[in-house]
Motif scaffolding. Structure first.
Motif, PDB file in Angstrom:
ATOM      1  N   LEU A  31      42.957   5.251   7.669  1.00 46.17           N
ATOM      2  CA  LEU A  31      43.746   6.341   8.245  1.00 46.17           C
ATOM      3  C   LEU A  31      43.989   6.111   9.737  1.00 46.17           C
ATOM      4  O   LEU A  31      45.117   6.270  10.234  1.00 46.17           O
ATOM      5  N   VAL A  32      42.956   5.714  10.450  1.00 46.26           N
ATOM      6  CA  VAL A  32      43.083   5.465  11.888  1.00 46.26           C
ATOM      7  C   VAL A  32      44.015   4.288  12.154  1.00 46.26           C
ATOM      8  O   VAL A  32      44.843   4.327  13.080  1.00 46.26           O
ATOM      9  N   ILE A  33      43.913   3.239  11.343  1.00 43.28           N
ATOM     10  CA  ILE A  33      44.784   2.078  11.512  1.00 43.28           C
ATOM     11  C   ILE A  33      46.251   2.477  11.335  1.00 43.28           C
ATOM     12  O   ILE A  33      47.116   2.101  12.128  1.00 43.28           O
ATOM     13  N   ARG A  34      46.542   3.235  10.288  1.00 44.21           N
ATOM     14  CA  ARG A  34      47.931   3.645  10.052  1.00 44.21           C
ATOM     15  C   ARG A  34      48.434   4.571  11.153  1.00 44.21           C
ATOM     16  O   ARG A  34      49.617   4.519  11.523  1.00 44.21           O
ATOM     17  N   ALA A  35      47.560   5.407  11.696  1.00 43.42           N
ATOM     18  CA  ALA A  35      47.973   6.292  12.790  1.00 43.42           C
ATOM     19  C   ALA A  35      48.380   5.477  14.013  1.00 43.42           C
ATOM     20  O   ALA A  35      49.276   5.877  14.768  1.00 43.42           O
TER      21      ALA A  35
END
Length: 238
Positions: A111-115
């Motif tokens: 999730l953090v990577i995609r954000a």
């Protein structure tokens, strides 16, 4: 647990030092220090293209889906970077129903990577969808809150888990059709006493299926005076 991520606290970090990362899905060596290999990571379907208003997966690129054109939802925009399906559903089930913190940690990292790649318009605060106290006692943690903690920290946003409460217990949404889901969550949320309201918030849930839960929570915030509410989730069901 206040202020500390269940899925990425010091015990989890210590285990990663002592034990090599292994893919939770196939058992191969994990990539980039995660318990997920590169091949399984590539099997995760990105939610592109998708409706900008409700994040519904679309077959062709279009600003909005037909449903949002006809009846706009109470949130201004939606962001769900993954499509809900195999093999992401296996990780989600392990975290949500089996208290598998390693699976939760993998999902948080994804999730953090995609954000960082396709971050949506940032709100004043992230508000995780709350669980009713009875379900929280049974499960022991709120999966939406635990996924939202690392995301809020990475984006430098306040995590306002004090803003909404689950005013009444509801049946599990997974066993209901779309119409029953809307009835099930009607009036389910309320504001916490003396809660200071940001002008722009992003509601966060782990999975957005029909959107009924996020819609009801958004209506509660809009009626209380929040100017803009967005809907965020890890994944959106087709």
């Amino acid at each position: 647990m206040k202020g500390t991520s269940l899925v990425d606290g010091w015990p989890a970090r210590a285990l990663r030092v002592l034990l090599p990362a292994r893919c939770l899905l196939c058992g191969a060596r994990g990539a980039e220090g995660r318990d997920l290999c590169g091949a399984c990571a590539e099997d995760l379907a990105l939610n592109q293209p998708a409706c900008a208003r409700c994040a519904l997966p679309l077959a062709v690129t279009s600003p909005l889906c037909a449903a949002c054109i006809k009846v706009p939802p109470p949130f201004a925009a939606a962001w769900a970077p993954f499509r809900y399906g195999h093999p992401l559903d296996l990780l989600e089930a392990r975290f949500k129903f089996r208290a598998d913190l390693a699976a939760g940690r993998v999902l948080s990292h994804l999730l953090v990577i995609r954000a960082g790649i396709d971050a949506p318009t940032l709100p004043d605060a992230i508000v995780p969808i709350p669980l009713h106290r009875a379900r929280l006692r049974t499960r022991g943690y709120n999966q939406a809150l635990e996924l939202a903690r690392p995301l809020a920290a990475a984006l430098g946003l306040p995590l306002r888990h004090d803003l909404l409460v689950r005013a009444r217990a509801t049946d599990a949404q997974s066993a209901l059709d779309a119409k029953a889901r809307r009835r099930n969550v009607r009036g389910a949320f309320a504001l916490s006493d003396d809660a200071a309201l940001p002008a722009h918030v992003a509601l966060f849930d782990d999975v957005m299926t029909t959107g009924a839960t996020l819609r009801e929570a958004a209506l509660t915030l809009r009626r209380a005076g929040v100017a803009r509410v967005d809907a965020w989730a890890l994944a959106r069901a087709p």
